[in-house]
Design a protein around this motif. Structure first.
Motif, PDB file in Angstrom:
ATOM      1  N   VAL A 141       0.802  -1.357  -0.187  1.00 35.71           N
ATOM      2  CA  VAL A 141       0.255  -0.168   0.014  1.00 35.71           C
ATOM      3  C   VAL A 141       1.551   1.061  -0.073  1.00 35.71           C
ATOM      4  O   VAL A 141       0.280   2.063  -0.962  1.00 35.71           O
ATOM      5  CB  VAL A 141      -0.926   0.153   1.311  1.00 35.71           C
ATOM      6  CG1 VAL A 141      -2.110   1.236   0.945  1.00 35.71           C
ATOM      7  CG2 VAL A 141      -2.163  -1.235   0.987  1.00 35.71           C
ATOM      8  N   LYS A 142       1.639   1.118   1.612  1.00 36.09           N
ATOM      9  CA  LYS A 142       3.025   2.638   0.615  1.00 36.09           C
ATOM     10  C   LYS A 142       4.128   2.368   0.803  1.00 36.09           C
ATOM     11  O   LYS A 142       4.831   1.987   1.598  1.00 36.09           O
ATOM     12  CB  LYS A 142       2.604   2.977   2.259  1.00 36.09           C
ATOM     13  CG  LYS A 142       0.939   3.363   2.585  1.00 36.09           C
ATOM     14  CD  LYS A 142       1.869   4.001   3.680  1.00 36.09           C
ATOM     15  CE  LYS A 142       0.129   4.623   4.544  1.00 36.09           C
ATOM     16  NZ  LYS A 142      -0.179   4.990   5.636  1.00 36.09           N
ATOM     17  N   PRO A 143       4.392   2.244  -0.748  1.00 37.08           N
ATOM     18  CA  PRO A 143       5.798   1.491  -1.096  1.00 37.08           C
ATOM     19  C   PRO A 143       7.133   2.779  -0.871  1.00 37.08           C
ATOM     20  O   PRO A 143       6.393   4.100  -0.890  1.00 37.08           O
ATOM     21  CB  PRO A 143       6.045   1.731  -2.395  1.00 37.08           C
ATOM     22  CG  PRO A 143       4.708   2.191  -2.890  1.00 37.08           C
ATOM     23  CD  PRO A 143       4.071   2.469  -1.925  1.00 37.08           C
ATOM     24  N   THR A 201      -2.334  12.764  -1.845  1.00 40.77           N
ATOM     25  CA  THR A 201      -3.478  13.019  -1.807  1.00 40.77           C
ATOM     26  C   THR A 201      -5.070  12.133  -2.936  1.00 40.77           C
ATOM     27  O   THR A 201      -6.050  12.491  -3.066  1.00 40.77           O
ATOM     28  CB  THR A 201      -4.261  14.573  -1.914  1.00 40.77           C
ATOM     29  OG1 THR A 201      -4.334  14.618  -3.029  1.00 40.77           O
ATOM     30  CG2 THR A 201      -3.654  14.586  -0.718  1.00 40.77           C
ATOM     31  N   SER A 202      -4.110  11.633  -3.716  1.00 40.41           N
ATOM     32  CA  SER A 202      -4.084  10.507  -5.104  1.00 40.41           C
ATOM     33  C   SER A 202      -4.966   9.549  -5.473  1.00 40.41           C
ATOM     34  O   SER A 202      -4.899   8.939  -4.064  1.00 40.41           O
ATOM     35  CB  SER A 202      -3.104  10.790  -5.633  1.00 40.41           C
ATOM     36  OG  SER A 202      -1.996  10.044  -6.202  1.00 40.41           O
ATOM     37  N   ILE A 203      -5.388   9.120  -5.606  1.00 40.62           N
ATOM     38  CA  ILE A 203      -6.211   8.020  -5.489  1.00 40.62           C
ATOM     39  C   ILE A 203      -5.167   6.718  -6.273  1.00 40.62           C
ATOM     40  O   ILE A 203      -5.190   5.987  -5.757  1.00 40.62           O
ATOM     41  CB  ILE A 203      -7.162   7.457  -7.166  1.00 40.62           C
ATOM     42  CG1 ILE A 203      -8.145   6.652  -7.038  1.00 40.62           C
ATOM     43  CG2 ILE A 203      -7.215   7.808  -8.147  1.00 40.62           C
ATOM     44  CD1 ILE A 203      -8.743   5.713  -6.265  1.00 40.62           C
ATOM     45  N   GLN A 240      -7.587  12.374  -8.626  1.00 36.39           N
ATOM     46  CA  GLN A 240      -9.021  11.825  -7.580  1.00 36.39           C
ATOM     47  C   GLN A 240      -9.573  10.622  -8.784  1.00 36.39           C
ATOM     48  O   GLN A 240      -9.492  10.533 -10.136  1.00 36.39           O
ATOM     49  CB  GLN A 240     -10.043  12.850  -7.485  1.00 36.39           C
ATOM     50  CG  GLN A 240      -9.130  13.997  -6.993  1.00 36.39           C
ATOM     51  CD  GLN A 240      -8.735  13.506  -5.677  1.00 36.39           C
ATOM     52  OE1 GLN A 240      -9.174  12.880  -4.767  1.00 36.39           O
ATOM     53  NE2 GLN A 240      -7.368  13.720  -5.179  1.00 36.39           N
ATOM     54  N   LYS A 241     -10.444   9.702  -7.571  1.00 37.02           N
ATOM     55  CA  LYS A 241     -11.271   8.719  -8.639  1.00 37.02           C
ATOM     56  C   LYS A 241     -12.405   9.007  -8.705  1.00 37.02           C
ATOM     57  O   LYS A 241     -12.528  10.874  -8.810  1.00 37.02           O
ATOM     58  CB  LYS A 241     -11.971   8.195  -6.990  1.00 37.02           C
ATOM     59  CG  LYS A 241     -12.365   7.007  -7.806  1.00 37.02           C
ATOM     60  CD  LYS A 241     -13.034   6.070  -5.941  1.00 37.02           C
ATOM     61  CE  LYS A 241     -14.371   5.028  -6.796  1.00 37.02           C
ATOM     62  NZ  LYS A 241     -14.865   4.567  -5.294  1.00 37.02           N
TER      63      LYS A 241
END
Lengths: 257, 368
Positions: free
Chosen positions: A23-25, A49-51, A130-131
């Motif tokens: 999830v957080k490389p 803050t992005s998708i 964003q999504k």
């Protein structure tokens, strides 16, 4: 047994940390850029803050390079391409978002590529991506290039279908909470929603209307199948029979007493 | 057709004397004249137990007691097998219903003083049946191998660790290891489908035979003298010469109660099944993800809340074990002859207070 417990715990920790890593490389681009002046650090803050950040899509996915080696991170030999030129953006995004590219290329937007027409980042943003949602279609944004009437008409039609898709999703959740097998439906809905949002780029919504009706029909069929034998009508009959039986036995007993 | 049935009946009668049994039940097995509907709860429980066994056997046709297949097999039963959802709901909701009726049966026995001498064995077998019913529900809870069952079992079995010296071994024995896993599922499955139901069946038979042997206790209502007539010198069958026959009079009362129970039961099965099977019960067990709120079944909520109340789990466990022991031994502690609840105010007030505390703790446990 103790040994097995320790191994299981260690495996648990390993699996958990691997999941976190996915999830957080940890990428060197961020470590370096975040400490630099605004011009270079701002993209990192926006990306966070992005998708893309949410799904672990790092800088190298668009900019190339080696995110694990700080010395070679921006080396062309490792595929670093820097800031892509506007005409290359649809192909770049299309590398992952395969379904969207064709719709975009065939659309009025795609046909004006390189002639002042919009690319993916015009609507979706470049770092704070964003999504995909209907909020991206705004009168203000569309008005920068053309009159917003057509976009607004499409938006309102899409809104209707999106509301329907949300209602289907809610119904699937309800069914799942009642033990109905919804895996296939969920996959179909996920696929449909993606196709629906992708097809917006072609501005052809007829196909979407047909597809969403198909899933609605499938949902109703599943809803009915899940309730076989436990529907409210069967319930009324079962409870009714039991009450009638109680009344009958009571009358016989009263007569006997 | 009638002739054929009559012929079959006669064929059996000359061999087994069925007619004589029916006549005996109609004339000799008399019930107290002031008997009430509460006495029919035993029959309701018998029906409830038979329903649980039947639905359980049907579920066993498709259930797979394997951690990798258990959840999928339950999902398969509910979604693919004709009437599978109904059978599963009957079994899951039925377990709660059985506990509910057991508690009501026990309360009626308590307030009508039917546990008093010479019925100590009746009480002990009945009380053991209540504990076994809770045990069979607890073991059955794990079998679908969902998030709720996995974590509820983890929390419930972990409580054993608080017992000094033997706690750790007890938990390991129950789980088949340090963690709830495939060995736990195997053990719980064996207990749930074999050991506990077989023990319950034997105890039910003993309980019924005991009732038959001593005769039905006289309810303390509608009589002037409501004291226990039994003398501690010789065995006496409690006769009711002016009573009503079991067949057909009281059998009809049994049938009324059973029908009303079924109506009540079906209402929950068809209209409120999720009261007993929450959404978390439809998510497969994940040992790496702990749900935020783990709550046991409603009949364990008071125990769960009691354990939370004390700083040390061992104090909570000791108090509960003491309570269970006191309740099990009640006929030996309560030697008073009076049976009417209003004529023994200390007992009645204490019992009502304990019930209110239990209900209060259950609600507290639910919302805590």
């Amino acid at each position: 047994m103790r040994c097995l417990g320790v191994i299981l715990l260690a495996l648990g920790i390993l699996i958990t940390s691997q999941a976190d890593a996915a999830v957080k490389p940890v990428i060197v681009c961020i470590q370096c850029h975040i400490a630099q002046p605004t011009k270079f650090s701002q993209p990192v803050k926006l990306w966070e803050t992005s998708i893309h950040a949410e799904h672990g899509v790092g800088c190298n996915a668009c900019h190339g390079g080696d995110p694990m080696d700080s010395a070679q991170a921006m080396s062309p030999a490792r595929g670093f391409r820097g800031v892509p030129i506007p005409t290359a953006i649809p192909a770049l995004c299309g590398g992952c978002h395969v379904g969207v590219t064709k719709h975009y290329t065939d659309s009025a937007h795609g046909r004006t590529l390189g002639k002042g027409g919009p690319t993916c980042v015009t609507c979706h943003g470049s770092h704070d991506i964003q999504k995909a949602s209907l909020d991206l279609i705004s009168k203000k944004k569309c008005s920068t290039c053309h009159t917003p009437e057509k976009a607004w008409l499409i938006r309102s039609t899409m809104l209707k279908r999106d509301t329907m898709l949300n209602a289907i999703e809610k119904k699937i959740k309800t069914l799942r909470s009642q033990g109905v097998e919804t895996d296939q439906l969920e996959k179909r809905l996920f696929s449909l929603r993606n196709r629906f949002h992708a097809m917006f780029h072609s501005l052809d919504i007829k196909l979407i209307l047909q597809e969403s009706e198909h899933i609605q029909a499938a949902l109703e069929k599943t809803s009915g199948a899940g309730g076989v034998g436990t529907g409210p009508l069967t319930g009324v009959v079962a409870v009714g029979w039991a009450l009638i039986a109680a009344l009958l036995f009571y009358l016989i007993k009263k007569n006997l007493d | 057709m009638i002739y054929l049935l009559k012929h079959i009946y006669e064929w059996i009668d000359v061999r087994l004397g069925v007619h004589e049994i029916i006549n005996k039940k109609r004339t000799s097995y008399l019930m107290p004249r002031n008997i009430n509907a509460w006495y029919s709860l035993g029959s309701v429980l018998l029906v409830s137990f038979v329903l649980q066994i039947t639905s359980g056997l049907l579920l066993m046709l498709y259930y797979v007691p394997d951690v990798d297949k258990a959840f999928a097999s339950v999902s398969f039963i509910m979604n693919e097998i004709p009437l599978g959802r109904l059978v599963r709901l009957l079994h899951a909701v039925g377990s709660s219903m059985m506990i509910l009726v057991l508690l009501m049966h026990m309360l009626s026995v308590l307030f009508m003083g039917s546990y008093k001498s010479p019925r100590e064995f009746h009480w002990l077998t009945g009380f053991t049946l209540l504990l076994l019913a809770m045990g069979i529900s607890l073991t059955g809870y794990l079998l679908p191998w969902n998030q709720l069952s996995f974590w509820a079992t983890t929390v419930a079995t972990d409580t054993g660790n608080a017992i000094p010296l033997v706690g750790e071994y007890l938990v390991e024995l129950l789980r088949g290891g340090h963690q709830v896993g495939h060995h736990t599922l195997g053990r719980f499955y064996t207990l749930h489908v074999g050991i506990i139901p077989a023990t319950m069946a034997v105890l039910i038979i003993i309980h019924i035979l005991l009732v038959q042997r001593t005769g039905i206790s006289t309810p303390p209502f509608g009589l002037e003298d409501t004291t226990n007539k039994w003398k501690d010198d010789k065995f006496v069958y409690e006769e009711h010469p002016d009573g009503i026959p079991f067949f057909p009079n009281f059998l009809l009362q049994d049938l009324i109660s059973i029908s009303l129970y079924l109506a009540f039961f079906m209402t929950f099965v068809f209209f409120f099944p999720n009261l007993f099977i929450p959404a978390a019960a439809y998510m497969p067990a994940n040992p790496l993800v702990t749900p935020s709120h783990i709550k046991p079944e409603w009949y364990f909520l008071a125990n769960y809340q009691t354990l939370k109340l004390f700083p040390s789990e061992i104090i909570g466990i000791t108090i509960q074990l003491a309570g269970i022991f006191f309740l099990a031994m009640l006929p030996f502690f309560d030697q008073g002859a009076e049976k009417h609840p209003l004529k023994r105010p200390v007992f009645t007030c204490t019992a009502i207070s304990v019930i209110l505390i239990w209900v209060g703790f259950t609600i507290w446990g639910l919302y805590s």
